[in-house]
Design a protein around this motif. Structure first.
Motif, PDB file in Angstrom:
ATOM      1  N   ALA A   1      48.023  32.126  41.713  1.00  0.00           N
ATOM      2  CA  ALA A   1      47.942  33.567  41.489  1.00  0.00           C
ATOM      3  C   ALA A   1      47.224  33.886  40.185  1.00  0.00           C
ATOM      4  O   ALA A   1      46.303  34.716  40.144  1.00  0.00           O
ATOM      5  CB  ALA A   1      49.351  34.171  41.489  1.00  0.00           C
ATOM      6  N   VAL A   2      47.630  33.210  39.108  1.00  0.00           N
ATOM      7  CA  VAL A   2      47.057  33.498  37.788  1.00  0.00           C
ATOM      8  C   VAL A   2      45.598  33.075  37.713  1.00  0.00           C
ATOM      9  O   VAL A   2      44.728  33.830  37.239  1.00  0.00           O
ATOM     10  CB  VAL A   2      47.900  32.801  36.698  1.00  0.00           C
ATOM     11  N   ARG A   3      45.292  31.880  38.189  1.00  0.00           N
ATOM     12  CA  ARG A   3      43.922  31.390  38.053  1.00  0.00           C
ATOM     13  C   ARG A   3      42.958  32.194  38.907  1.00  0.00           C
ATOM     14  O   ARG A   3      41.846  32.513  38.463  1.00  0.00           O
ATOM     15  CB  ARG A   3      43.845  29.900  38.404  1.00  0.00           C
ATOM     16  N   GLN A   4      43.344  32.567  40.123  1.00  0.00           N
ATOM     17  CA  GLN A   4      42.430  33.314  40.976  1.00  0.00           C
ATOM     18  C   GLN A   4      42.256  34.744  40.495  1.00  0.00           C
ATOM     19  O   GLN A   4      41.150  35.296  40.540  1.00  0.00           O
ATOM     20  CB  GLN A   4      42.917  33.283  42.425  1.00  0.00           C
ATOM     21  N   PHE A   5      43.321  35.366  40.028  1.00  0.00           N
ATOM     22  CA  PHE A   5      43.223  36.743  39.567  1.00  0.00           C
ATOM     23  C   PHE A   5      42.289  36.853  38.363  1.00  0.00           C
ATOM     24  O   PHE A   5      41.346  37.660  38.363  1.00  0.00           O
ATOM     25  CB  PHE A   5      44.614  37.272  39.199  1.00  0.00           C
ATOM     26  N   PHE A   6      42.507  36.035  37.360  1.00  0.00           N
ATOM     27  CA  PHE A   6      41.697  36.147  36.149  1.00  0.00           C
ATOM     28  C   PHE A   6      40.298  35.564  36.334  1.00  0.00           C
ATOM     29  O   PHE A   6      39.318  36.105  35.800  1.00  0.00           O
ATOM     30  CB  PHE A   6      42.420  35.497  34.974  1.00  0.00           C
ATOM     31  N   ALA A   7      40.170  34.478  37.095  1.00  0.00           N
ATOM     32  CA  ALA A   7      38.841  33.948  37.376  1.00  0.00           C
ATOM     33  C   ALA A   7      38.044  34.931  38.224  1.00  0.00           C
ATOM     34  O   ALA A   7      36.821  35.045  38.084  1.00  0.00           O
ATOM     35  CB  ALA A   7      38.944  32.601  38.092  1.00  0.00           C
ATOM     36  N   GLY A   8      38.733  35.678  39.104  1.00  0.00           N
ATOM     37  CA  GLY A   8      38.058  36.693  39.904  1.00  0.00           C
ATOM     38  C   GLY A   8      37.400  37.751  39.034  1.00  0.00           C
ATOM     39  O   GLY A   8      36.271  38.191  39.296  1.00  0.00           O
ATOM     40  N   TRP A   9      38.082  38.178  37.963  1.00  0.00           N
ATOM     41  CA  TRP A   9      37.490  39.147  37.037  1.00  0.00           C
ATOM     42  C   TRP A   9      36.295  38.553  36.304  1.00  0.00           C
ATOM     43  O   TRP A   9      35.293  39.253  36.046  1.00  0.00           O
ATOM     44  CB  TRP A   9      38.539  39.629  36.035  1.00  0.00           C
ATOM     45  N   LEU A  10      36.364  37.271  35.965  1.00  0.00           N
ATOM     46  CA  LEU A  10      35.221  36.621  35.315  1.00  0.00           C
ATOM     47  C   LEU A  10      34.020  36.566  36.251  1.00  0.00           C
ATOM     48  O   LEU A  10      32.877  36.828  35.847  1.00  0.00           O
ATOM     49  CB  LEU A  10      35.604  35.212  34.862  1.00  0.00           C
ATOM     50  N   PHE A  11      34.258  36.243  37.526  1.00  0.00           N
ATOM     51  CA  PHE A  11      33.166  36.222  38.497  1.00  0.00           C
ATOM     52  C   PHE A  11      32.602  37.626  38.721  1.00  0.00           C
ATOM     53  O   PHE A  11      31.393  37.797  38.928  1.00  0.00           O
ATOM     54  CB  PHE A  11      33.649  35.635  39.818  1.00  0.00           C
TER      55      PHE A  11
END
Length: 299
Positions: free
Chosen positions: A44-54
């Protein structure tokens, strides 16, 4: 940029991206064992924040910004395209959860190698779709994949498993969900490009998991190493790993990139040994080698 410089850049970036992916699994194992984090919490944490970076990366490119506007207006495929995005996000979510659970129950190297077996699933799918028999190289790759999996799962003794049964089952689930995640978004990637597709699907799946699991309510008391681990798995193990690898695919093409992508299970094994002190039996290492050779035969 000359062709030779482009090739060199592609080789370097693909190897680094695969190494960062291997680091990601080991980092997840470190966080789960050291801080008691649940695998879904990490996803949950990695996809949510990495999604904003992408998303920030996509917004930095005029071409990708136009794709985002087209996506928001349901152009370039209409509602069917949006439905495929939802399916891609679901496949990403399932694969990430299965992989992290497999890492928790076994180790990052074993989970990564089992995920690599998705190439066999995709090979079988391609043969069925084209209504053709497997080629000799593909049959040899299939035999190596089965033999390597046998060695990893049993240590060469068919009378017992050398890993937890649920770890093996979650590893196999990782293989099939990764194959789905590789096949489903093919049309979307051609239409909107990988930065946009990855940003939207990762942010969508991360948001759903964040709302479902509410990780802020179960976060442990992190020390500096724990905070660094979470930041590293988001930035290095997810965002940079994918961005660098996809640039390598653009420079080299999918065939050569997939071969160089075998740096991922190799890196996961090395990180597991050097960082976490994981011990592997000779049969495990032999199984890893057989599955890596399978990649070269079936790619």
């Amino acid at each position: 940029m000359s062709d030779s410089s482009k090739t060199t850049r592609g080789v370097v970036l693909t190897l680094i991206g695969g190494t960062f992916w291997g680091f990601s699994g080991t980092c997840a194992k470190f966080l789960m064992d050291g801080y008691g984090l649940d695998p879904v919490w990490i996803v949950a944490v990695r996809q949510f924040f990495a999604g904003w970076l992408f998303l920030a990366l996509a917004c930095a490119s005029p071409r990708d910004r136009e794709s985002l506007r087209g996506l928001a207006a349901a152009r370039g495929g209409g509602w069917r395209g949006l439905a495929m995005l939802v399916a891609t996000a679901a496949c990403m979510m399932l694969n990430s959860v299965c992989y992290n659970v497999a890492v928790k129950l076994t180790n990052s190297a074993t989970a990564t190698v089992l995920q690599t077996l998705a190439l066999v699933v995709l090979m079988v799918y391609a043969c069925v779709r084209a209504r053709r028999s497997p080629r000799r190289r593909e049959l040899a790759g299939l035999a190596l994949a089965l033999g390597g999996t046998f060695l990893i799962a049993t240590g060469g003794d068919p009378s017992h498993l050398s890993m937890p049964l649920d770890g093996l089952l979650w590893g196999i689930a990782t293989c099939f969900t990764y194959a789905l995640y590789s096949a489903v978004p093919e049309g979307l990637l051609k239409r909107w490009g990988s930065p946009v597709v990855n940003a939207v699907t990762m942010l969508a799946s991360g948001t759903v998991l964040m709302l479902a699991t509410r990780p802020w309510e179960s976060a442990p008391a992190f020390d500096a190493a724990g905070i660094a681990g979470v930041v590293a798995i988001v930035v290095v193990g997810t965002f940079l790993a994918y961005a660098l690898y996809m640039q390598g695919v653009k420079d080299l093409g999918p065939l050569r990139a997939s071969m160089l992508g075998t740096s991922e299970p190799i890196a996961a094994t090395v990180f597991s040994v050097l960082w976490l002190g994981t011990m592997f039996a000779p049969t495990d290492l032999a199984g890893f080698v057989m599955i890596i050779v399978m990649v070269y035969l079936t790619a």
